[in-house]
Every structure is written in structure tokens, then in C-alpha cells.
Design a protein around this motif. Structure first.
Motif, PDB file in Angstrom:
ATOM      1  N   LEU A 107      98.776 -30.305  75.794  1.00  0.00           N
ATOM      2  CA  LEU A 107      98.613 -28.864  75.988  1.00  0.00           C
ATOM      3  C   LEU A 107      97.152 -28.462  76.170  1.00  0.00           C
ATOM      4  CD1 LEU A 107     100.509 -26.396  76.022  1.00  0.00           C
ATOM      5  CD2 LEU A 107      99.821 -25.994  73.658  1.00  0.00           C
ATOM      6  N   THR A 143      95.543 -26.897  79.515  1.00  0.00           N
ATOM      7  CA  THR A 143      94.975 -25.552  79.501  1.00  0.00           C
ATOM      8  C   THR A 143      93.503 -25.606  79.921  1.00  0.00           C
ATOM      9  OG1 THR A 143      96.454 -25.063  77.661  1.00  0.00           O
ATOM     10  CG2 THR A 143      94.703 -23.480  78.069  1.00  0.00           C
ATOM     11  N   LEU A 159      91.610 -17.972  77.647  1.00  0.00           N
ATOM     12  CA  LEU A 159      92.688 -17.014  77.444  1.00  0.00           C
ATOM     13  C   LEU A 159      93.421 -16.744  78.757  1.00  0.00           C
ATOM     14  CD1 LEU A 159      94.056 -15.184  75.341  1.00  0.00           C
ATOM     15  CD2 LEU A 159      92.452 -13.389  75.951  1.00  0.00           C
ATOM     16  N   ALA A 160      92.658 -16.703  79.851  1.00  0.00           N
ATOM     17  CA  ALA A 160      93.279 -16.501  81.165  1.00  0.00           C
ATOM     18  C   ALA A 160      94.248 -17.644  81.471  1.00  0.00           C
ATOM     19  CB  ALA A 160      92.199 -16.416  82.240  1.00  0.00           C
ATOM     20  N   GLU A 181      95.864 -19.442  79.285  1.00  0.00           N
ATOM     21  CA  GLU A 181      97.061 -19.233  78.452  1.00  0.00           C
ATOM     22  C   GLU A 181      97.976 -18.160  79.043  1.00  0.00           C
ATOM     23  OE1 GLU A 181      94.775 -19.058  74.406  1.00  0.00           O
ATOM     24  OE2 GLU A 181      96.906 -19.223  73.922  1.00  0.00           O
ATOM     25  N   MET A 182      97.380 -17.116  79.608  1.00  0.00           N
ATOM     26  CA  MET A 182      98.180 -16.015  80.156  1.00  0.00           C
ATOM     27  C   MET A 182      98.948 -16.437  81.408  1.00  0.00           C
ATOM     28  SD  MET A 182      95.541 -12.873  79.561  1.00  0.00           S
ATOM     29  CE  MET A 182      96.641 -11.617  80.194  1.00  0.00           C
ATOM     30  N   SER A 235     101.528 -19.831  79.708  1.00  0.00           N
ATOM     31  CA  SER A 235     102.554 -19.582  78.692  1.00  0.00           C
ATOM     32  C   SER A 235     103.819 -18.924  79.235  1.00  0.00           C
ATOM     33  CB  SER A 235     101.990 -18.735  77.548  1.00  0.00           C
ATOM     34  OG  SER A 235     100.909 -19.390  76.951  1.00  0.00           O
ATOM     35  N   PRO A 236     103.712 -17.925  80.123  1.00  0.00           N
ATOM     36  CA  PRO A 236     104.966 -17.358  80.659  1.00  0.00           C
ATOM     37  C   PRO A 236     105.782 -18.421  81.397  1.00  0.00           C
ATOM     38  CG  PRO A 236     103.113 -15.908  81.151  1.00  0.00           C
ATOM     39  CD  PRO A 236     102.539 -17.197  80.610  1.00  0.00           C
ATOM     40  N   ALA A 267     105.769 -21.698  80.651  1.00  0.00           N
ATOM     41  CA  ALA A 267     106.365 -22.558  79.615  1.00  0.00           C
ATOM     42  C   ALA A 267     107.563 -21.870  78.966  1.00  0.00           C
ATOM     43  CB  ALA A 267     105.314 -22.920  78.566  1.00  0.00           C
ATOM     44  N   GLN A 268     107.433 -20.576  78.700  1.00  0.00           N
ATOM     45  CA  GLN A 268     108.519 -19.879  78.019  1.00  0.00           C
ATOM     46  C   GLN A 268     109.767 -19.757  78.896  1.00  0.00           C
ATOM     47  OE1 GLN A 268     107.976 -17.156  74.935  1.00  0.00           O
ATOM     48  NE2 GLN A 268     109.012 -15.495  75.994  1.00  0.00           N
ATOM     49  N   ARG A 269     109.576 -19.437  80.174  1.00  0.00           N
ATOM     50  CA  ARG A 269     110.746 -19.384  81.069  1.00  0.00           C
ATOM     51  C   ARG A 269     111.451 -20.726  81.128  1.00  0.00           C
ATOM     52  NH1 ARG A 269     110.611 -15.596  86.382  1.00  0.00           N
ATOM     53  NH2 ARG A 269     109.813 -13.734  85.363  1.00  0.00           N
ATOM     54  N   LEU A 313     111.294 -23.239  78.841  1.00  0.00           N
ATOM     55  CA  LEU A 313     111.844 -23.663  77.552  1.00  0.00           C
ATOM     56  C   LEU A 313     113.125 -22.915  77.217  1.00  0.00           C
ATOM     57  CD1 LEU A 313     111.378 -25.393  75.015  1.00  0.00           C
ATOM     58  CD2 LEU A 313     110.155 -23.464  74.030  1.00  0.00           C
ATOM     59  N   LEU A 363     102.391 -14.252  89.201  1.00  0.00           N
ATOM     60  CA  LEU A 363     101.680 -14.414  87.927  1.00  0.00           C
ATOM     61  C   LEU A 363     100.176 -14.526  88.189  1.00  0.00           C
ATOM     62  CD1 LEU A 363     102.674 -14.876  84.982  1.00  0.00           C
ATOM     63  CD2 LEU A 363     102.876 -17.313  85.515  1.00  0.00           C
ATOM     64  N   LEU A 379     106.677  -8.481  84.274  1.00  0.00           N
ATOM     65  CA  LEU A 379     105.814  -9.664  84.303  1.00  0.00           C
ATOM     66  C   LEU A 379     104.610  -9.452  83.383  1.00  0.00           C
ATOM     67  CD1 LEU A 379     105.415 -12.447  85.603  1.00  0.00           C
ATOM     68  CD2 LEU A 379     104.124 -11.336  87.421  1.00  0.00           C
ATOM     69  N   GLU A 402     105.641 -10.234  79.939  1.00  0.00           N
ATOM     70  CA  GLU A 402     105.696 -11.690  79.733  1.00  0.00           C
ATOM     71  C   GLU A 402     104.295 -12.277  79.545  1.00  0.00           C
ATOM     72  OE1 GLU A 402     108.649 -12.539  83.210  1.00  0.00           O
ATOM     73  OE2 GLU A 402     108.546 -14.395  82.026  1.00  0.00           O
ATOM     74  N   MET A 403     103.314 -11.751  80.294  1.00  0.00           N
ATOM     75  CA  MET A 403     101.964 -12.289  80.213  1.00  0.00           C
ATOM     76  C   MET A 403     101.289 -11.971  78.884  1.00  0.00           C
ATOM     77  SD  MET A 403     100.701 -11.528  84.083  1.00  0.00           S
ATOM     78  CE  MET A 403      99.088 -12.252  83.888  1.00  0.00           C
ATOM     79  N   SER A 420     104.189 -14.067  75.994  1.00  0.00           N
ATOM     80  CA  SER A 420     104.366 -15.524  76.002  1.00  0.00           C
ATOM     81  C   SER A 420     103.210 -16.294  75.361  1.00  0.00           C
ATOM     82  CB  SER A 420     104.592 -16.035  77.423  1.00  0.00           C
ATOM     83  OG  SER A 420     105.732 -15.440  77.983  1.00  0.00           O
ATOM     84  N   PRO A 421     101.947 -15.925  75.624  1.00  0.00           N
ATOM     85  CA  PRO A 421     100.871 -16.649  74.942  1.00  0.00           C
ATOM     86  C   PRO A 421     100.988 -16.514  73.427  1.00  0.00           C
ATOM     87  CG  PRO A 421      99.975 -15.355  76.751  1.00  0.00           C
ATOM     88  CD  PRO A 421     101.418 -14.932  76.585  1.00  0.00           C
ATOM     89  N   GLN A 478     103.832 -18.853  72.351  1.00  0.00           N
ATOM     90  CA  GLN A 478     103.453 -20.271  72.437  1.00  0.00           C
ATOM     91  C   GLN A 478     102.504 -20.680  71.312  1.00  0.00           C
ATOM     92  OE1 GLN A 478     103.454 -22.494  75.959  1.00  0.00           O
ATOM     93  NE2 GLN A 478     101.304 -23.009  75.809  1.00  0.00           N
ATOM     94  N   GLN A 501      92.419  -8.141  78.349  1.00  0.00           N
ATOM     95  CA  GLN A 501      92.287  -8.962  79.554  1.00  0.00           C
ATOM     96  C   GLN A 501      93.441  -8.727  80.542  1.00  0.00           C
ATOM     97  OE1 GLN A 501      89.956 -12.397  79.297  1.00  0.00           O
ATOM     98  NE2 GLN A 501      91.451 -13.705  80.304  1.00  0.00           N
TER      99      GLN A 501
END
Lengths: 199, 199
Positions: free
Chosen positions: A130, A134, A158-159, A161-162, A165-166, A168-170, A172, A186, B158, B161-162, B165-166, B169, B189
Motif C-alpha cells: 500500500l 501510494t 493525501l491526493a 489517497e483521494m 481509496s475510492p 479500492a473501496q469500490r 473491495l 476521479l 463522486l 466517495e473521495m 473512502s480515504p 481505508q 483539498q
């Protein structure tokens, strides 16, 4: 030549480790994480149970190594064509295709179960997969920042992750479709931000 | 009065369901998902195993109902003070505190394991918890869009989600700390975007 046994033993060890990792990935795809056992992996790999326990404390730990064997280079590096949006979209589209591949799904889902259950596995996954992943995105965003394409106040980690992560979540939770249109959007939205921009 | 037994039976059923849900949450906190069994839940709740199987097909399904009982209202509604950043930050800070509470962690992590294992549980979680939660954020962002505070081209779903989701996670993988500073920055951000803005 007293040395001769050592390289042989090393090679034999490597072959056993490889067989154990392959057996774990194949088995978990067939049975799911719940029914995966060290005994089952040992039988499939043609080794004794003790051989596995010599190297790994748990089935989750075997799975983590099996999984990360294939992604040895960690996150790698993202392409840099000079256009951040283009590069992020290209890599994300390829990742969408990979994550939608059924052969990839089963062991990776099993690894997620192992992680949620076992904080050592999740620490290992975080540091081996991970974080490097990232970081590869963050590095590309930082390069764009240095080139003046990204705001100096933005936080590249952080960008990343933003954006990731969406995705990864979709995947998972199978909550929404994982498509190229989604990852393109995105990237565009992360770059544009929500506040209106003066034209 | 031939009707009299029906309400009693209904009340008894409700009491049993309630006892089963409470037992499942308590037990999974003690043993983890792997060791949770229908037998164990039945014994703790003081009901027969068949009573559980009459209502639920699996331990994951029990857990989902037990978990969503407490969050009956789905995502609810976010506050609207007229300042989007303030409202998002306030709700996210409260959610950080909730997710860092050990009493909340164990059953919710177990539910995640159930979801990754079982696509029916993840479908149930998505429709009962995840979608209403995301929608509550999206609705607040849409209201800001209608008020001219958010770009008309932005996608509120969206955007939600952004932001969410972070958070999910970091919590799930314990990959990075879940703090107020993190969620504040996430909101700023998402609103600002990565591209430089003219001053």
C-alpha cells in the motif's frame, strides 16, 4: 568442496518457498480464506507442515508473501509525459483491468480478509504494497507540483489517497462499478476541486 | 379473542431477534469473526440454533442486521450551516471519534471480514449503510452546488466517495492515523483541487 551443500540447500529452500506460495494462492482461490489451512497448503505444495511453520507464523502471513512475491518492485514509478491527468488516467485504467480480472480477485480478496483479521498482516501489506503504491502516485503528483502543474499548497500523499481509496473501496465492497469512466472522472475531479473556478 | 396470541408471538420474536443481535455483537468482539459460530450466538442469546437459521442464512447475515439495527436511520442528514467545509469537517470529526472507539471497532471490523467473504453481506451493507451514508454527504454537497458554493460540473456522489473512502481505508487497514487534522485536510483539498488557482 565443503561449500557444495549450502547452495543446494538454499536452492531447495527457495523451491519449497515458491511451491508453498503458489499452493497458497491456488488453494485460497478455490476454497476462500475461511477454509484455507496450513495443512492444506502443505499437502498441495508437497512439503511438511513444519516447513511452513519454520518460515511463517500464520496462513495470513503466507498469503501476504505469496501475494507480494509477484509485485516485488512495490509501487514502481508512474510514467511522466508532462501531463499529470494523462499519466494518472493511463495507470488507473490499467489497474481497473487488472482488478476486474477474476484470476486476480480471489487471492487478493483473501488477503484483505487476512488483513482485517490480523494486524501483523495488515502492517506487512501496508509497508510492502500500500505505501509503495501510494508513494508512486504521490511522487508523480509531486513532480507535477515542481513543474507548476499542481498547487504548491496541495499535499501529494493525501491526493494519492483521494484517488486510490475510492478505487479500492469500490473493488473491495463491489459497491459501484469499477470502470475507466470512473477513474477518469476521479482524476479530473481531484485536479479541479469542488469550488467553482473563475473562467 | 383469537388475535391475542399473534401480538405476543410477535413481541417474543422481536425479543429473540434483539437478543440474538446483541449476542452476535458481544461475541464477535470477544472472539473475532473466524471463531464466531451460530452455535455460540444461540447459546449466548439463550435460543435454539434453529431460531437463528429461521431468520438468517449465515453468521455474516446476523452480524449485518445486528450492526444496522443501531444505525436504523441509514445515513441521516448532514447539518447545513451554509458553509460546506465547516459542516463536512464537523461530521467527519465526530466520525473519527466514533471509529477510534475500541467498543465500535471489533464488531465493525468483523462485519468487514464478513463482507469480503460473502457478497450477499456486502450487498446488504452497501444498500443499508454505505449508500445511505455516501448519499447523505452527496446531498449536502449538492445543496452547496445549488447555492453556488460548488462548481456546477462537479459530481457530488463522486466527491462524497473521495472524502469518505480515504477515511474508510485508513481505518480498515490501520495504514495511517485517523485524526481530526487528517479529515480537515481531506475536506480542504477536495474543495480546492490540485490545480493551482489564480489568486
Amino acid at each position: 568442496m565443503a561449500n557444495k551443500t549450502a547452495p543446494d540447500a538454499t536452492r531447495r529452500s527457495q523451491r519449497s518457498r515458491q511451491a508453498i506460495c503458489e499452493a497458497a494462492l491456488a488453494l485460497v482461490g478455490e476454497t476462500g480464506y475461511d477454509k484455507l489451512t496450513i495443512e492444506g497448503i502443505a499437502a498441495r505444495a508437497g512439503v511438511g507442515k513444519q516447513t511452513i511453520y519454520r518460515w511463517w507464523p500464520s496462513k495470513g502471513a503466507v498469503l501476504l508473501d505469496a501475494f507480494t512475491e509477484g509485485v516485488q518492485d512495490g509501487g514502481g514509478t508512474l510514467p511522466d509525459t508532462g501531463d499529470l491527468a494523462t499519466d494518472l488516467k493511463a495507470v488507473l485504467r490499467a489497474t481497473v483491468d487488472e482488478f476486474n480480472d477474476p484470476a486476480f480477485q480471489a487471492p487478493y480478496r483473501a488477503l484483505y480478509v487476512a488483513m482485517v483479521n490480523d494486524s501483523e498482516v495488515s502492517a506487512g501489506f501496508t509497508s510492502k504494497v500500500l505505501e509503495p503504491g501510494t508513494r508512486a502516485y504521490a511522487d508523480r503528483i509531486r513532480a507535477a507540483q515542481e513543474a507548476g502543474e499542481v498547487d504548491p499548497d496541495a499535499d501529494p500523499e493525501l491526493a494519492a489517497e483521494m484517488i486510490l481509496s475510492p478505487f479500492a473501496q469500490r473493488w473491495l465492497l463491489r459497491s459501484r462499478p469499477l470502470t475507466h469512466a470512473f477513474t477518469d472522472r476521479l482524476v479530473d475531479q481531484a485536479l479541479a476541486g469542488l469550488r467553482p473556478r473563475r473562467a
